[in-house]
Design an enzyme around this catalytic site. Structure first.
Site: not given
Length: 530
Positions: A221, A441, A470
């Site tokens: 991320s 995502d 994710h």
């Protein structure tokens, strides 16, 4: 300016997921305003050798801990020092490939526990070749000083996130302005040095303290952006670079958040369609559109009568947003929805809020760092009329999280610390990097991975076709995990597509995550909003 992510049709998704389509996308330039490359980073101040001591846990019996002093201001290396909290699982093989730094995202996520998880989740022969290093970035967790801008910012019941009247909008504006002012009051001496470039320069100090000629890096991320910035500053110091669930470097950060809004709305619709598929369990209807109407009817009802005195519309969104990160949470969220809407029982909804939506005391730190980094990294609109127009325009297409996300980021409209110019992470000097991305995502939409792939010359993109979670590597997808292990062994990778894991099945109301759902441990470490 809006940076929309179109609602993916089946036809479009199929096109994105073929390798030929990925190649075609990469052949087209990413349209973005040119950004400067970071200035060449000076050599970091000499770092003292790290002193590791045992901090084992029952799950991670070989875990070690240390702390590292780094300059608050890297341009003044002899000035004030701050500390970073570190963890390590040492290599056990006769020959080591050096340190592998791991980061869970955020910004604001603590990476100390992630080291143990990654070391235990990798194949034994791969983990044995690396010192897996976790760290709390500056301002985070056990690093010192740790930021905490304001207690009670997320205390329920907050004003409705959707400002249907001026009073509601004003109440939300007062909340976010107060948070920004509190941050400035408490941490004015630190805020100018909390940002991605400063954190990336910390990693170079860490490399020298480890005595490593090069380091490897594995980030999820936001951690993908931190890794890309470090690699841009020090490409010759990178051994392996793994980026999972990739930030769009061209949208940092206002436009990336607008892109999230539409992607989260699409993912929420996928959840509601899953609920409709299991009408025999949840009794909310077989038509996804009708199920969606019932969810928004629940939201409307909570405006005047918050469940348990805790769950109003904003808290409801907080509760269901994690389902956009990880579908293993869907059974628990569906059960709470059904209990409220069908059986008129609000207790499961309150329990779901307390599990998924309520902010723990430690989250005051992570949110403070999140805000400090995002507001410092790049320029945000300072005219609230710009925010208002963009949010209503996006809300019309994507009502699930647009305004909730806006208020989460809105302190940046009132931030006193001047923003930096966003660096260009384009890199032609790296060894091949490996990128992982689920096609659906929500937190880091697919287009961002394509953009990063284009900027990192020689990189490989592995797509989880049809996946919506994710954070996908080390979450139980054998195809992805094999490609990760092979890359960490050899440094070689190629573009590829892996099928997604099956969607979860309904579970009993007492189980938050069914045992068949891969990735529960990973997603517990990555958290949300990251």
């Amino acid at each position: 300016m809006l940076h929309p992510v179109p609602h993916p049709s089946k036809k479009r998704a199929a096109a994105l997921l073929s390798l030929s389509a990925v190649a075609a996308a990469l052949a087209s330039p990413v349209v973005a305003a040119p950004a400067p490359a970071p200035a060449p980073a000076p050599a970091p101040a000499a770092a003292a050798a790290l002193r590791w001591s045992g901090c084992a846990t029952p799950r991670y019996p070989t875990l070690q801990c240390a702390s590292l002093k780094v300059p608050l201001d890297h341009d003044r290396p002899a000035g004030r020092q701050i500390s970073l909290a570190l963890t390590r699982v040492p290599h056990t093989a006769a020959t080591s490939q050096g340190p592998l730094l791991v980061n869970p995202g955020g910004p604001g996520g603590s990476g100390r526990t992630l080291a143990g998880f990654v070391a235990s989740a990798l194949p034994k022969d791969v983990a044995a070749q690396y010192d897996v290093i976790g760290f709390d970035p500056r301002g985070v967790g056990r690093s010192e000083p740790a930021l905490d801008c304001g207690a009670g910012h997320f205390k329920p019941v907050r004003p409705d996130s959707v400002p249907l009247d001026p009073a509601t909008e004003q109440a939300n504006l007062e909340r976010v302005r107060s948070f920004a002012e509190s941050c400035q009051t408490k941490h004015a001496d630190v805020l100018p040095y909390v940002g991605t470039v400063s954190a990336a320069r910390d990693l170079e100090v860490l490399r020298t303290a480890l005595g490593a000629e090069r380091l490897s890096y594995f980030g999820y991320s936001y951690g993908t952006y931190l890794g890309a910035v470090y690699a841009r500053l020090h490409p010759d110091r990178v051994h392996r670079l793994v980026l999972d669930s990739v930030v769009d470097p061209g949208g940092v950060w206002y436009e990336d958040n607008l892109a999230q809004d539409q992607a989260f709305d699409a993912r929420h619709k996928s959840f509601l369609a899953w609920v409709a598929q299991y009408d025999a369990t949840y009794h909310l209807g077989t038509d996804p559109a009708a199920v969606e109407e019932r969810w928004y009817a629940m939201r409307t009802a909570l405006r005047s009568a918050p469940a348990g005195g805790k769950v109003g519309p904003a808290e409801l969104e907080d509760t269901y947003m994690p389902g956009g990160y990880y579908n293993g949470y869907w059974p628990a969220l569906a059960e709470a929805f059904a209990a409220y809407a069908v059986r008129e029982d609000s207790k499961p909804l309150v329990a779901a809020y307390e599990r998924f939506g309520a902010v723990e005391p430690s989250a005051g730190n992570s949110y403070s760092v999140y805000t400090a980094v995002q507001c410092r990294d790049s320029a945000w609109p300072r005219d609230w009329n710009t925010w208002r127009a963009d949010m209503w325009r996006t809300h019309a297409k994507a009502p699930f999280m647009t305004w909730n996300n806006a208020w989460y980021n809105a302190p940046c409209a009132f931030w006193k610390t001047e923003p930096l110019r966003t660096p260009d992470v384009t890199n032609h000097d790296l060894p091949p990097a490996l990128l992982f991305q689920a096609s659906e995502d929500a937190a880091t939409p697919f287009e961002g991975a394509v953009a990063m792939h284009d900027k990192l010359a020689g990189s490989a993109l592995v797509v989880e076709e049809g996946g919506g979670n994710h954070g996908v590597a080390l979450s139980g997808n054998k195809c992805l995990d094999e490609k990760l292990a092979a890359y960490l062994r050899t440094g070689q990778a190629a573009d590829a597509v892996c099928p997604a894991q099956p969607a979860p099945k309904p579970a009993t109301a007492t189980r938050a995550v069914p045992p068949s759902a891969g990735g529960a441990a990973l997603h517990g470490l990555l958290g949300f909003r990251g």
